[in-house]
Design an enzyme around this catalytic site. Structure first.
Site, mmCIF file in Angstrom:
data_model
loop_
_atom_site.group_PDB
_atom_site.id
_atom_site.type_symbol
_atom_site.label_atom_id
_atom_site.label_comp_id
_atom_site.label_asym_id
_atom_site.label_seq_id
_atom_site.Cartn_x
_atom_site.Cartn_y
_atom_site.Cartn_z
ATOM 1 N N GLY A 279 -7.393 13.020 -7.911
ATOM 2 C CA GLY A 279 -6.720 11.719 -7.959
ATOM 3 C C GLY A 279 -7.693 10.680 -7.421
ATOM 4 O O GLY A 279 -8.897 10.933 -7.288
ATOM 5 N N GLU B 63 -3.095 10.702 -0.119
ATOM 6 C CA GLU B 63 -1.697 10.953 0.221
ATOM 7 C C GLU B 63 -1.518 12.257 0.996
ATOM 8 O O GLU B 63 -0.518 12.444 1.677
ATOM 9 C CB GLU B 63 -0.839 10.955 -1.059
ATOM 10 C CG GLU B 63 0.648 10.882 -0.768
ATOM 11 C CD GLU B 63 1.495 10.573 -2.000
ATOM 12 O OE1 GLU B 63 0.958 10.008 -2.979
ATOM 13 O OE2 GLU B 63 2.695 10.903 -1.966
ATOM 14 N N HIS C 230 9.595 9.208 -3.211
ATOM 15 C CA HIS C 230 8.472 8.539 -3.854
ATOM 16 C C HIS C 230 7.114 8.791 -3.206
ATOM 17 O O HIS C 230 6.105 8.883 -3.893
ATOM 18 C CB HIS C 230 8.770 7.038 -3.852
ATOM 19 C CG HIS C 230 7.728 6.192 -4.491
ATOM 20 N ND1 HIS C 230 7.411 6.309 -5.822
ATOM 21 C CD2 HIS C 230 6.916 5.229 -3.986
ATOM 22 C CE1 HIS C 230 6.457 5.432 -6.113
ATOM 23 N NE2 HIS C 230 6.138 4.780 -5.025
ATOM 24 N N HIS D 149 11.801 5.417 -2.638
ATOM 25 C CA HIS D 149 11.595 4.114 -3.275
ATOM 26 C C HIS D 149 12.948 3.534 -3.640
ATOM 27 O O HIS D 149 13.796 4.230 -4.185
ATOM 28 C CB HIS D 149 10.725 4.259 -4.523
ATOM 29 C CG HIS D 149 10.159 2.953 -4.987
ATOM 30 N ND1 HIS D 149 10.931 2.007 -5.624
ATOM 31 C CD2 HIS D 149 8.925 2.429 -4.896
ATOM 32 C CE1 HIS D 149 10.164 0.950 -5.900
ATOM 33 N NE2 HIS D 149 8.946 1.188 -5.480
ATOM 34 N N ARG E 108 5.390 3.319 4.108
ATOM 35 C CA ARG E 108 4.218 2.727 3.468
ATOM 36 C C ARG E 108 4.579 1.403 2.815
ATOM 37 O O ARG E 108 5.553 1.308 2.076
ATOM 38 C CB ARG E 108 3.678 3.661 2.401
ATOM 39 C CG ARG E 108 2.657 2.977 1.509
ATOM 40 C CD ARG E 108 2.023 3.901 0.521
ATOM 41 N NE ARG E 108 2.878 4.295 -0.577
ATOM 42 C CZ ARG E 108 2.953 3.653 -1.744
ATOM 43 N NH1 ARG E 108 2.236 2.572 -1.959
ATOM 44 N NH2 ARG E 108 3.731 4.091 -2.692
ATOM 45 N N ARG F 146 10.275 -1.193 1.797
ATOM 46 C CA ARG F 146 11.039 -0.237 0.996
ATOM 47 C C ARG F 146 12.127 0.500 1.754
ATOM 48 O O ARG F 146 13.194 0.750 1.208
ATOM 49 C CB ARG F 146 10.069 0.771 0.409
ATOM 50 C CG ARG F 146 9.188 0.085 -0.599
ATOM 51 C CD ARG F 146 8.217 1.034 -1.185
ATOM 52 N NE ARG F 146 7.436 0.309 -2.170
ATOM 53 C CZ ARG F 146 6.388 0.798 -2.794
ATOM 54 N NH1 ARG F 146 5.991 2.037 -2.524
ATOM 55 N NH2 ARG F 146 5.754 0.085 -3.672
HETATM 56 C C1 LIG Z 1 5.425 6.332 -10.002
HETATM 57 C C2 LIG Z 1 4.537 5.921 -8.869
HETATM 58 C C3 LIG Z 1 4.026 4.638 -8.795
HETATM 59 C C4 LIG Z 1 3.189 4.264 -7.766
HETATM 60 N N1 LIG Z 1 2.716 2.975 -7.712
HETATM 61 C C5 LIG Z 1 1.873 2.628 -6.711
HETATM 62 C C6 LIG Z 1 1.344 1.307 -6.641
HETATM 63 O O1 LIG Z 1 1.616 0.459 -7.470
HETATM 64 N N2 LIG Z 1 0.491 1.011 -5.635
HETATM 65 C C7 LIG Z 1 0.136 1.934 -4.692
HETATM 66 O O2 LIG Z 1 -0.648 1.618 -3.812
HETATM 67 N N3 LIG Z 1 0.627 3.189 -4.754
HETATM 68 C C8 LIG Z 1 1.479 3.563 -5.728
HETATM 69 N N4 LIG Z 1 1.980 4.841 -5.755
HETATM 70 C C9 LIG Z 1 1.461 5.840 -4.825
HETATM 71 C C10 LIG Z 1 0.104 6.345 -5.287
HETATM 72 O O3 LIG Z 1 0.086 6.444 -6.684
HETATM 73 C C11 LIG Z 1 -0.253 7.706 -4.736
HETATM 74 O O4 LIG Z 1 -0.021 7.731 -3.381
HETATM 75 C C12 LIG Z 1 -1.710 8.022 -4.958
HETATM 76 O O5 LIG Z 1 -2.033 7.883 -6.316
HETATM 77 C C13 LIG Z 1 -2.065 9.405 -4.479
HETATM 78 O O6 LIG Z 1 -3.407 9.681 -4.807
HETATM 79 P P1 LIG Z 1 -4.117 10.992 -4.313
HETATM 80 O O7 LIG Z 1 -5.524 10.907 -4.801
HETATM 81 O O8 LIG Z 1 -3.922 11.184 -2.863
HETATM 82 O O9 LIG Z 1 -3.347 12.166 -5.016
HETATM 83 P P2 LIG Z 1 -2.987 12.458 -6.548
HETATM 84 O O10 LIG Z 1 -3.331 11.360 -7.460
HETATM 85 O O11 LIG Z 1 -1.605 12.977 -6.524
HETATM 86 O O12 LIG Z 1 -3.972 13.630 -6.898
HETATM 87 C C14 LIG Z 1 -3.802 14.920 -6.399
HETATM 88 C C15 LIG Z 1 -4.847 15.792 -7.013
HETATM 89 O O13 LIG Z 1 -4.803 17.054 -6.384
HETATM 90 C C16 LIG Z 1 -4.799 18.058 -7.342
HETATM 91 N N5 LIG Z 1 -4.130 19.217 -6.764
HETATM 92 C C17 LIG Z 1 -2.905 19.269 -6.187
HETATM 93 N N6 LIG Z 1 -2.660 20.514 -5.749
HETATM 94 C C18 LIG Z 1 -3.750 21.242 -6.061
HETATM 95 C C19 LIG Z 1 -4.115 22.601 -5.881
HETATM 96 N N7 LIG Z 1 -3.312 23.462 -5.282
HETATM 97 N N8 LIG Z 1 -5.312 23.012 -6.353
HETATM 98 C C20 LIG Z 1 -6.163 22.158 -6.988
HETATM 99 N N9 LIG Z 1 -5.866 20.870 -7.165
HETATM 100 C C21 LIG Z 1 -4.684 20.426 -6.700
HETATM 101 C C22 LIG Z 1 -4.144 17.477 -8.552
HETATM 102 O O14 LIG Z 1 -4.568 18.142 -9.720
HETATM 103 C C23 LIG Z 1 -4.647 16.052 -8.499
HETATM 104 O O15 LIG Z 1 -5.893 15.970 -9.135
HETATM 105 C C24 LIG Z 1 2.850 5.206 -6.779
HETATM 106 C C25 LIG Z 1 3.376 6.484 -6.826
HETATM 107 C C26 LIG Z 1 4.243 6.839 -7.843
HETATM 108 C C27 LIG Z 1 4.870 8.182 -7.815
#
Ligand SMILES: Cc1cc2nc3c(=O)[nH]c(=O)nc-3n(C[C@H](O)[C@H](O)[C@H](O)COP(=O)(O)OP(=O)(O)OC[C@H]3O[C@@H](n4cnc5c(N)ncnc54)[C@H](O)[C@@H]3O)c2cc1C
Ligand code: SF4
Ligand code: SF4
Ligand code: FES
Lengths: 259, 639
Positions: free
Chosen positions: B14, B419, B365, B239, B429, B300
């Site tokens: 992500g 996250e 959320h 949310h 948040r 929120r």
């Molecule tokens: C619908 C929605 C809308 C949102 N809108 C906003 C917004 O407008 N602004 C904002 O700031 N935030 C927003 N958020 C929150 C934000 O999108 C997330 O908090 C953020 O994208 C998380 O990013 P991340 O890189 O931590 O994890 P993620 O993007 O969830 O990535 C996790 C990664 O870990 C990998 N993974 C998970 N488990 C394993 C495993 N066991 N083995 C190998 N790989 C694994 C997955 O494949 C993925 O690649 C929103 C959230 C949602 C649900």
């Protein structure tokens, strides 16, 4: 909308395949009607109740999904004969389309099947490497803002940037086959997208060299199927056309400068 | 033997994982990047609304990075750590600049500058956005840079690989991971001198949420079971506005309210007329009436509870758990700006929100808690003088740049970004701060990871005996075998449904002791059922049943920690609202809930840790709330 009758059921036919080089076969499942049901919830129901209509307990169907809101591109499959996302394919519409059923689910045909409805679309990502689909920034250091951009240009780029690498355009394209090397609408549109950014432009020549080579723009038969199926309504044929014009200029330049 | 080159493992593709991979690779260390799905399909792609950062325009309206920090701290009800938040908000403008340089198509003003929008928890416009799919655009921008390094051989991607367990040597230091190819089902160990967990949130523990189906929290739960502490697991953001659905709850972005969307219910209970037939006077705009300053833009947790309560009073649409989110009155241009999110509503409900108010309800959320992490704060006395040989010490007031400790868990060599950690958001948040924290973690703390990998604790991963790695591979193979052979009575998908319903009922909007204690019992029941699983797929290839069942076990363990944290925290703070302890109790609970896994008893152990407040003193969180009685309202309107 008519309230669904809890006893009402419909049929789903799933094309299955146990592994990449295994033969394909069909199975049929009966699924109860639920409100606001999409193909994902149908597959979830089958996962929890993996019994076919002829009463056989089978292995649950394998499929690929992520966001469930049509933005990650993972869940594409061929539904009632058309490539689309299973998360945004709603059952009532599919039933209407299939005159009451059964709804058919098949894996996409232009990519190797991993298992059942799960296919391997690595080729699409590899093509993004081929067309150098990135902006060659100097690094992640603090170097100030990027180039300014007019709202019109932003809108044009934004439309293309929404491509979720789902593969619908390739599935529908008569020129793109499992074993040729046509880049397809997705990669060509991305090449154009990066050529349109002030810094991205720096790799324009290299990208155009790729688009001029085998599997490039000239392989497109302009059948327009891609643009009709793209769920993100990406102006694909327009992008291919514009890339084609960039190519002509590029070819002429090449001819005169010999570079 | 030539010394093995240090390598870094990043789990998760992500925003957090990709920015970490890019930053580490750029520093000159090779990266192995693991993701359950192709990184471009990671959950970050779903983010719609935007990303926060002060910029020149905001600054000239009187806003500042300091205020962004302050809003983040008060938004999080002071459970966040101040130095990392300071650093994040002060880096935010640089991060946006970088993303802009990467070609992210941010919305533009007529002069070609980046446009801003209003988001909850602030009265200033400070949120940058790219149409209504900001997360998608940011993720793609970073994905493209990752692909560039991949083409150069500096990043190696393992997509469709599932992280199963961290490899920890005899000295308690993390030296790699065990992972499984979810297609071939091959299980292998990978050596790494540092491991970054960036595996995202745990929405699936609640059954339906706004998150992607891969957001199980299992990866975090595995690190927890391997000895990493969890921080504040009870902090779950619900949310306020989501579209309830059969398979998931789809988000209706906060930008709908930011652009002028209004939340209301009919004043009269059971008024079942068409919403457009209900006149302005007959509508109860409860957020605007109670919080005249912020109105629909309250944070929120507040909006969520108000919606929940209004429905509990029976004022929900048709008596159901639904309220209106209305954008029908907005000008066409604004509606166009919101087009992508409105399409989601239309696509999944069939109604056009431009014409008819949307029906929405709160949904799980965001995961504020997660892996507990540490950091090295900047200390002006200690860190003023920087010898030329140590270029990492820079004068700032937050963190010490490049320090190996930054965002490391209690297991040396194991980091947590995005996250999956607990650091930045506290008890709630602020909207549009998550994307920022993910990218900040990767970019800022990536250097820490690089530095650590070149001077790791203990023996470098490349020189450790194979036996250590083989042991972990065997452990994971045994788990899979046990699952594959399960011929018990219970379907894992049904257990998951039960878990989700229970967790949603007990640990989300409003919590209460008796109900939590029941929940604890219920979890024990679910755990017992899990011991008697029926796995219906015996396939040796792409066995999603086994993967899911394994993750389910981890979700149950994580749920325990979440439940115990909720029981232990006898106060109300941010998203954690206890109807039996409605006040925030600073002297007792201005603390991190640190949870350790007791492997022998299979139970969480709760510890508390004080939170220093070096920059901003604690204060009450009111958002200009007024009593909703009619006399008070007039007063508020006059002010
Ligand atoms: C619908 C929605 C809308 C949102 N809108 C906003 C917004 O407008 N602004 C904002 O700031 N935030 C927003 N958020 C929150 C934000 O999108 C997330 O908090 C953020 O994208 C998380 O990013 P991340 O890189 O931590 O994890 P993620 O993007 O969830 O990535 C996790 C990664 O870990 C990998 N993974 C998970 N488990 C394993 C495993 N066991 N083995 C190998 N790989 C694994 C997955 O494949 C993925 O690649 C929103 C959230 C949602 C649900
Ligand atoms: S225009 Fe036709 S041939 Fe060309 S890419 Fe699209 S579908 Fe394929
Ligand atoms: S161009 Fe459209 S159809 Fe093709 S991969 Fe992208 S989103 Fe899918
Ligand atoms: S699950 Fe992401 S597009 Fe359908």
């Amino acid at each position: 909308m008519i309230a669904p009758n809890p006893d009402q059921k419909f049929l789903v036919r799933v094309k299955r395949q146990d592994g990449e080089s295994q033969p394909a076969y069909w199975q049929e499942f009966e699924v109860p009607v639920r409100p606001s049901q999409n193909v994902i919830s149908v597959l979830q129901y089958i996962a929890a109740n993996p019994t076919t209509t002829d009463g056989k307990d089978v292995e649950p169907v394998v499929w690929d999904a992520g966001c469930l809101e049509e933005v990650c591109g993972a869940c594409t499959m061929v539904i009632n004969g058309r490539a689309r996302q299973s998360c945004s394919a709603l059952v009532p519409e599919l039933l209407a389309e299939a005159n009451g059923g059964p709804i058919t689910l098949e894996p996409m045909t232009k990519f190797p099947v991993v298992r059942d409805l799960f296919v391997d679309r690595q080729r699409m990502f590899d093509n993004l490497i081929k067309v150098k689909g990135w902006v060659p920034i100097d690094g992640t250091h603090s170097l100030g803002a990027g180039p300014t951009e007019s709202p019109e240009k932003q809108e044009e780029r934004y439309a293309i940037s929404r491509c979720m690498t789902c593969g619908c355009c390739l599935e529908a394209c008569p020129q793109f086959t499992k074993d040729n090397d046509f880049l397809g609408a997705q990669a060509i549109a991305q090449a154009y997208y990066f050529n349109e950014h002030e810094t991205g432009k720096k790799l324009k020549k290299e990208r155009l060299d790729v688009l001029m080579g085998p599997g490039g723009v000239s392989d497109c038969g302009n059948a327009q199927n891609c643009v009709q199926v793209c769920p993100k309504e990406i102006p694909l044929t327009e992008a291919i056309g514009k890339a084609g014009r960039q190519l002509t200029v590029h070819a002429v330049k090449k001819f005169f400068t010999g570079s | 033997m030539a010394k093995a080159e240090p390598r870094v493992i990043v789990v998760g593709g992500g925003l957090a994982g990709l920015s970490a991979a890019v930053r580490v690779a750029e520093s000159g260390t090779k990266v192995d990047l693991f993701s359950l799905v192709p990184v471009k399909r990671s959950h970050s792609v779903c983010a719609q609304g935007g990303i926060n950062a002060c910029n020149d325009v905001a600054r000239q309206q009187g806003y500042s990075e300091w205020q962004h920090m302050d809003e983040t701290l008060i938004g999080g009800d002071f459970l966040n750590h101040q130095p990392p938040v300071y650093e994040m908000t002060h880096w935010a403008p640089k991060i946006i600049d970088l993303l802009d340089r990467m070609g992210v198509p941010f919305n533009r003003t007529s002069e070609g500058m980046r446009d801003l929008r209003l988001f909850g928890g602030s009265l200033f416009k400070r949120t940058h956005f790219a149409g209504a799919s900001t997360g998608q655009q940011l993720l793609y921008g970073l994905d493209e840079q990752t692909r560039r390094y991949e083409a150069e051989g500096k990043i190696n991607k393992y997509e469709f690989w599932e992280f199963l367990w961290p490899i920890i040597d005899d000295e308690g230091v993390c030296k790699g991971i065990v992972a499984q190819d979810v297609r071939s089902m091959e299980i292998k160990a990978f050596r790494g001198d540092a491991v970054v967990m960036a595996s995202g949130g745990n929405g699936l523990m609640f059954g339906k949420s706004t998150m992607s189906v891969i957001c199980t929290g299992a990866a975090v739960a595995r690190c927890y079971q391997a000895g990493a502490y969890l921080g504040n697991p009870e902090m779950i953001q619900v949310h306020p506005t989501a579209i309830p659905g059969e398979d998931k709850c789809r988000l209706m972005s906060e930008s709908a309210r930011g652009e002028g969307g209004r939340v209301w219910v009919p004043r009269k209970k059971g008024d079942d007329r068409h919403p457009l037939d209900i006149t302005e006077e007959e509508r109860y705009y409860f957020l605007e009436e109670k919080y005249p300053g912020y109105g629909n833009l309250v944070p929120r947790d507040i909006a969520t509870r108000e919606i929940f309560w209004v429905c509990q009073e029976g004022l929900g649409i048709g008596g159901a758990n639904q309220v209106y989110l209305d954008i029908t009155h907005l000008p066409i241009a604004t509606k166009n700006k919101l087009a992508a999110i409105l399409e989601i509503y239309e696509k999944f409900t069939g109604d056009d929100p431009r014409e008819v108010p949307m029906k929405i309800f709160p949904a799980v959320h965001y995961t504020m808690g997660g892996l507990y992490t540490i950091y090295e704060p900047y200390d002006p006395e200690r860190d003023t003088y920087t010898p030329a040989s140590e270029p990492k010490r820079q004068p700032n007031e937050g963190l010490l740049y490049g320090d190996p400790k930054n965002m490391m868990t209690n297991i040396p060599g194991l980091y947590a970004f995005g996250e999956s950690n607990y650091a930045y958001h506290g008890a709630t948040r602020l909207g549009a701060n998550a994307l920022l924290s993910c990218i900040f973690d990767g970019l800022y703390n990536g250097l820490s990871v690089h530095n650590y990998a070149h001077a790791p604790q203990g023996t470098p991963a490349g020189e450790l005996p194979d036996a250590l790695f083989d042991k972990y591979v065997e452990q994971e193979k045994a788990k899979v075998q046990k699952l594959t052979e399960s011929t018990g009575a219970n379907n894992p998908y049904e257990i998951h449904q039960e878990l989700g319903l229970e967790m949603t009922a007990t640990c989300t909007v409003v919590k209460e002791e008796q109900r939590l204690l029941q929940g604890r019992e219920k979890l024990a029941e679910i755990k017992a059922k899990y011991q008697d699983l029926k796995i219906s797929d015996t396939g040796v290839y792409t066995n999603q049943n086994v993967s899911f069942a394994r993750a389910l076990g981890d979700m149950i363990v994580y749920s325990d920690a979440l439940m115990e944290g909720s029981i232990a925290r006898k106060e109300s703070r941010g998203s954690h609202y206890r109807s039996d302890y409605t006040e925030r109790v600073d002297d007792q609970f201005h603390k991190t809930t640190k949870v350790k896994y007791d492997a022998d008893a299979d139970k969480p152990i709760i510890e508390w840790e004080d939170i220093p407040s070096p920059l901003v003193p604690l204060r009450a969180r009111t958002y200009g709330k007024v009593d909703a009685s009619p006399e008070k309202k007039e007063e508020a309107a006059a002010s």
